[in-house]
Design a protein around this motif. Structure first.
Motif, short mmCIF file in Angstrom:
data_model
loop_
_atom_site.label_atom_id
_atom_site.label_comp_id
_atom_site.label_asym_id
_atom_site.label_seq_id
_atom_site.Cartn_x
_atom_site.Cartn_y
_atom_site.Cartn_z
N ILE A 14 -5.60 -2.05 3.80
CA ILE A 14 -4.87 -1.86 5.63
C ILE A 14 -4.50 -3.53 5.82
O ILE A 14 -3.59 -3.80 6.07
CB ILE A 14 -6.29 -1.72 6.12
N THR A 15 -4.51 -4.68 4.77
CA THR A 15 -4.49 -5.53 5.16
C THR A 15 -2.70 -5.74 5.32
O THR A 15 -1.72 -6.75 5.90
CB THR A 15 -4.91 -7.40 4.01
N ARG A 17 -0.54 -3.03 5.13
CA ARG A 17 -0.16 -2.46 6.17
C ARG A 17 -0.38 -3.10 7.33
O ARG A 17 1.12 -3.11 7.83
CB ARG A 17 -1.05 -1.15 6.54
N ILE A 18 -0.82 -4.19 8.23
CA ILE A 18 -1.27 -4.82 8.76
C ILE A 18 0.25 -5.88 8.88
O ILE A 18 1.27 -5.63 10.03
CB ILE A 18 -2.46 -5.21 9.29
N SER A 21 3.29 -4.51 8.73
CA SER A 21 3.47 -4.43 10.47
C SER A 21 4.61 -5.04 11.10
O SER A 21 5.30 -5.40 11.82
CB SER A 21 3.05 -3.48 11.38
N LEU A 22 3.12 -6.55 11.12
CA LEU A 22 3.58 -7.37 11.62
C LEU A 22 5.47 -8.50 11.35
O LEU A 22 5.15 -9.17 11.80
CB LEU A 22 2.44 -8.47 11.87
N THR A 27 7.95 -4.74 16.77
CA THR A 27 5.69 -4.55 16.80
C THR A 27 5.13 -6.19 16.77
O THR A 27 4.76 -6.39 18.31
CB THR A 27 5.85 -4.19 15.42
N LEU A 62 0.71 0.65 16.32
CA LEU A 62 -0.20 -0.86 16.83
C LEU A 62 -1.98 0.32 16.86
O LEU A 62 -3.06 -0.52 16.35
CB LEU A 62 -0.02 -0.84 18.01
N LEU A 65 -3.69 1.04 13.45
CA LEU A 65 -4.43 -0.26 12.44
C LEU A 65 -4.60 -1.40 13.24
O LEU A 65 -5.68 -2.84 12.88
CB LEU A 65 -3.01 -1.46 12.62
N LEU A 67 -4.37 -2.89 16.04
CA LEU A 67 -4.28 -3.89 16.41
C LEU A 67 -4.01 -4.47 17.85
O LEU A 67 -4.07 -4.87 19.24
CB LEU A 67 -2.97 -4.63 16.05
N VAL A 92 -2.52 -14.59 15.12
CA VAL A 92 -2.81 -13.54 14.04
C VAL A 92 -2.68 -15.38 13.17
O VAL A 92 -1.29 -16.13 13.34
CB VAL A 92 -1.42 -12.74 13.80
N LEU A 105 -7.56 -12.48 11.62
CA LEU A 105 -6.69 -11.84 12.92
C LEU A 105 -8.19 -12.71 14.21
O LEU A 105 -8.98 -12.39 13.84
CB LEU A 105 -7.32 -10.56 13.42
#
Length: 116
Positions: A14-15, A17-18, A21-22, A27, A62, A65, A67, A92, A105
């Motif tokens: 997940i880290t 993926r975030i 994405s960022l 995004t 978002l 995730l 967010l 972030v 985060l």
């Protein structure tokens, strides 16, 4: 069964993926567009000058995730139920040490979720 490679494992992290994405400017723009006030997808699209379909796709990512979230629903003059989105993230920080990313985060405190 063969052991997965680091890259294959990272795809499910997940880290990772975030961070991926960022790394996308669209995004980040959508996420921080709804940091200080809740907005619907049309408002975001108009403000950022990006297509409505891109905004919806980005908001979906978002949300997946965690967010961004739906802050509340409003009813339009045509009687349609409209989602207003807000960022759950206020800040972030991404750092890289020994080739290993670290993600911090910070909760969005500028627009606390309404109790409606």
């Amino acid at each position: 069964m063969q052991k997965p490679t680091i890259i294959q494992l990272s795809e499910f992290d997940i880290t990772q993926r975030i961070i991926e994405s960022l790394s996308n400017v669209c995004t980040r723009s959508v996420l921080f567009s709804v940091k200080n006030e809740s907005k619907d997808a049309t408002q975001i699209s108009d403000e950022l000058k990006i297509s409505l379909s891109t905004v919806y796709k980005t908001l979906s990512t978002l949300e997946d995730l965690a967010l961004a979230e739906i802050d509340k629903y409003v009813i339009s003059t045509e009687g349609k139920k409209i989602k207003l989105y807000r960022s759950r993230i206020g800040k972030v920080e991404i750092t890289l040490e020994d080739l290993e990313p670290s993600l911090n985060l910070y909760s969005n405190t500028s627009n606390p979720k309404s109790n409606s």
